[in-house]
Design a protein around this motif. Structure first.
Motif, PDB file in Angstrom:
ATOM      1  N   THR A  14      -4.296   6.314  -7.651  1.00  0.00           N
ATOM      2  CA  THR A  14      -3.688   6.698  -8.812  1.00  0.00           C
ATOM      3  C   THR A  14      -2.282   7.128  -8.731  1.00  0.00           C
ATOM      4  O   THR A  14      -1.632   7.163  -9.589  1.00  0.00           O
ATOM      5  N   GLU A  15      -2.432   8.376  -7.751  1.00  0.00           N
ATOM      6  CA  GLU A  15      -1.245   9.123  -7.777  1.00  0.00           C
ATOM      7  C   GLU A  15       0.051   8.417  -7.402  1.00  0.00           C
ATOM      8  O   GLU A  15       1.114   8.290  -8.040  1.00  0.00           O
ATOM      9  N   GLN A  16      -0.164   7.181  -6.530  1.00  0.00           N
ATOM     10  CA  GLN A  16       0.947   6.412  -6.194  1.00  0.00           C
ATOM     11  C   GLN A  16       1.235   5.539  -7.511  1.00  0.00           C
ATOM     12  O   GLN A  16       2.386   5.330  -7.526  1.00  0.00           O
ATOM     13  N   LEU A  17       0.270   4.921  -8.185  1.00  0.00           N
ATOM     14  CA  LEU A  17       0.493   4.259  -9.395  1.00  0.00           C
ATOM     15  C   LEU A  17       1.494   5.135 -10.453  1.00  0.00           C
ATOM     16  O   LEU A  17       2.136   4.488 -11.011  1.00  0.00           O
ATOM     17  N   GLU A  18       1.067   6.335 -10.461  1.00  0.00           N
ATOM     18  CA  GLU A  18       1.725   7.091 -11.517  1.00  0.00           C
ATOM     19  C   GLU A  18       3.260   7.509 -11.125  1.00  0.00           C
ATOM     20  O   GLU A  18       3.986   7.357 -11.766  1.00  0.00           O
TER      21      GLU A  18
END
Length: 143
Positions: free
Chosen positions: A45-49
């Motif tokens: 999720t952090e990478q998607l953000e």
């Protein structure tokens, strides 16, 4: 290899920072699929953000659609961007429908509302938002 494996997380982090636009776009798509799994590492999720701010539109849009599936308001700005006339003209109808559906999944918070307000102030775009959504739905029904 398990989804919480650190080497998998490192690989996705490297791919998300890749210079190749299409590779980053496909990475955002894959991260979106993996992030929905119960055993997914929070780093997905952090990478998607991070990818939601990518300079390449397709990477940004793939990340936004993935984030919206989990109700992450970080997706709002890119989703609204997908409905702007310039982006909508270059996108297939199903991307526009996905953007409208994804906006509907987000709780009306500060990021969502500010993104929608911005489209309205930029060029009286709110009526345009509805026109794009209706056009996409009509196109979908004709196929």
């Amino acid at each position: 290899m398990a989804l919480e494996d650190s080497s998998l997380q490192d690989t996705f982090a490297q791919l998300a920072a890749e210079k190749n636009d299409l590779l980053r776009s496909q990475t955002a798509f894959a991260l979106g699929v993996f992030s929905m799994q119960p055993a997914a590492a929070p780093q997905f999720t952090e990478q998607l953000e991070l990818l939601a701010d990518d300079l390449f539109a397709d990477a940004r849009y793939n990340a936004a659609l993935a984030l919206a599936r989990t109700g992450n308001a970080r997706a709002a700005e890119a989703l609204v961007e997908m409905l702007q006339p310039e982006a909508a003209a270059a996108s297939p109808w199903f991307q526009q429908v996905a953007a409208v559906q994804s906006l509907g999944r987000l709780k009306p918070g500060r990021e969502v509302l500010s993104s929608l307000i911005r489209i309205g102030f930029d060029r009286a775009g709110l009526p345009e938002l509805f026109k794009v959504a209706l056009k996409a739905i009509k196109t979908m029904n004709q196929e």
